[in-house]
Design an enzyme around this catalytic site. Structure first.
Site, PDB file in Angstrom:
ATOM      1  CE1 TYR A 122      53.082  17.831   8.072  1.00 48.24           C
ATOM      2  CE2 TYR A 122      51.296  18.218   9.618  1.00 48.24           C
ATOM      3  CZ  TYR A 122      52.493  18.598   9.051  1.00 48.24           C
ATOM      4  OH  TYR A 122      53.107  19.755   9.474  1.00 48.24           O
ATOM      5  CE  LYS A 168      67.587  19.111   1.831  1.00 49.91           C
ATOM      6  NZ  LYS A 168      68.481  20.271   1.796  1.00 49.91           N
ATOM      7  CG  ASP A 202      67.945  23.589   2.255  1.00 46.62           C
ATOM      8  OD1 ASP A 202      67.392  23.623   1.148  1.00 46.62           O
ATOM      9  OD2 ASP A 202      68.969  22.919   2.472  1.00 46.62           O
ATOM     10  CG  ASP A 226      52.415  23.050   9.304  1.00 49.99           C
ATOM     11  OD1 ASP A 226      51.902  24.169   9.485  1.00 49.99           O
ATOM     12  OD2 ASP A 226      52.358  22.131  10.135  1.00 49.99           O
ATOM     13  CG  ASP A 230      53.635  28.858  11.167  1.00 53.45           C
ATOM     14  OD1 ASP A 230      52.596  28.797  10.484  1.00 53.45           O
ATOM     15  OD2 ASP A 230      53.671  28.514  12.366  1.00 53.45           O
TER      16      ASP A 230
END
Ligand code: NAD
Length: 335
Positions: A122, A168, A202, A226, A230
């Site tokens: 970001y 990751k 993942d 983020d 969700d």
């Protein structure tokens, strides 16, 4: 008295923030609200999505309650949300998500996702050349250390037993590798009260859906947090169930994790739970713990007594749901 800056924003922002404010006013008389402008309305009036006077207001208050903004498709647009997170150095984004009504097919969820809030993907630093665009993704040791330390402190203060580092590092070996290395160092030095877990982002996304009880707390980088919050909200029933706090050493901004939801704006159908619980998180942060607990109990009790919102198949819109929460607060014996 505590002074709260209220930034309703766009779309369903004013609807859900209005509900949260009504609940806060019913829970405590210790708050004074001042309204500021952000988003499209601010741009129409002042030519800025985050006017300097709004920023000054945020800086001068004890905390801020924010709704959401709509992102215009303009190449020169710079997000007011990313701007205030960086300028106020709100480095920790805390998103507690839990099942209030019906458990999903894989059971209930009760997880706190802590996300690094100032760098990672970001940075908004995208460089164009003839072949395409390169996005600058930044991971610093200092940011990793302070977000992991924040998570450990939060877990110990809030009775959480395990923290899972989601990363990751098998692909992004240096950047996510640094984050993982810091997590291992800091957890090793934190005593024996907390269990350290690690998982690739993942498979963490998959397990949040298939086995949500596996997670107690997650600490992760900006973009992963983020997305995962969700996913977690979806497991809890939808985005109306994910409150959040952007927290720094000096300032704080609390907001529902969802966006401005233009598809349901103005219809009175938005679930205000995330905004109301963001308000409760804010109270806890500024030291009004008992009022925060009252709100959390009132929301839980409204759901337990079968008053469900539209998004989970119930008949309650924003206002009628809020009325039930306020009624619960006023007659504390029902809490
Ligand atoms: P969104 O979160 O606004 O909505 C996604 C879906 O969830 C929609 O179907 C919406 O109706 C539903 N939803 C969201 N909140 C709900 C609630 N409280 N009750 C019931 N249903 C709810 O995400 P989006 O559609 O991808 O984005 C819409 C706009 O919001 C975009 O302009 C986006 O950039 C912006 N956005 C802003 C923020 C922020 O201000 N912090 C965050 C995310 C997205």
């Amino acid at each position: 008295m505590k002074k709260i800056c209220v930034l309703a924003g766009d779309g369903i922002g004013p609807e859900v923030v209005g509900c949260a404010k009504a609940v806060l006013e019913a829970a405590t008389d210790q708050l004074e609200f001042v309204e500021g402008k952000i988003g499209q309305a601010a741009f129409r009036d002042t030519g800025a999505y985050l006017p300097e006077e709004t920023f000054d207001l945020m800086r001068g208050c004890d905390s801020t309650l924010f709704g959401a903004v709509t992102t215009p498709s303009l190449p020169e647009y710079s997000s007011p949300v990313l701007t205030f997170r960086k300028r106020l150095d709100l480095y920790a984004n805390v998103r507690p998500v839990r099942t209030f009504a019906r458990a999903g097919p894989s059971g209930s969820i009760d997880v706190v996702i802590v996300r690094e809030n100032t760098e990672g993907m970001y940075t908004q630093n995208e460089v164009f050349d003839d072949s395409g665009v390169t996005t600058m993704r930044r991971v610093t040791r200092r940011a990793c250390e302070r977000i992991v330390d924040f998570s450990i402190d939060y877990a110990l203060k809030n009775g959480r037993g395990a923290i899972c580092c989601v990363h990751k590092a098998n692909v992004l070996r240096s950047s996510d590798g640094l984050f993982l290395e810091v997590f291992r160092e800091r957890m090793a030095g934190s005593g024996k009260a907390l269990r350290a877990q690690e998982q690739l982002v993942d498979s963490a996304a998959m397990h949040l859906v298939t086995e949500p009880s596996r997670f107690d707390m997650i600490v992760t980088l900006n973009l992963y947090g983020d997305i995962l919050s969700d996913v977690a909200a979806g497991v809890a029933g939808g985005l109306g169930f994910a409150p959040s706090g952007n927290i720094g050493d000096e300032h704080s901004v609390f907001e529902p994790a969802h966006g401005s939801a233009p598809d349901i704006a103005g219809k009175g159908r938005a679930n205000p739970t995330a905004a109301i619980l963001s308000g409760a998180m804010m109270l806890r942060h500024i030291g009004l713990t008992s009022a925060a607990q009252d709100i959390e109990r009132a929301v839980t009790s409204v759901y337990l007594s079968g008053h469900l919102t539209h998004d989970i198949g119930g008949r309650h819109g924003s206002e009628s749901f809020t009325e039930h929460v306020v009624r619960g607060l006023k007659s504390k014996e029902s809490l």
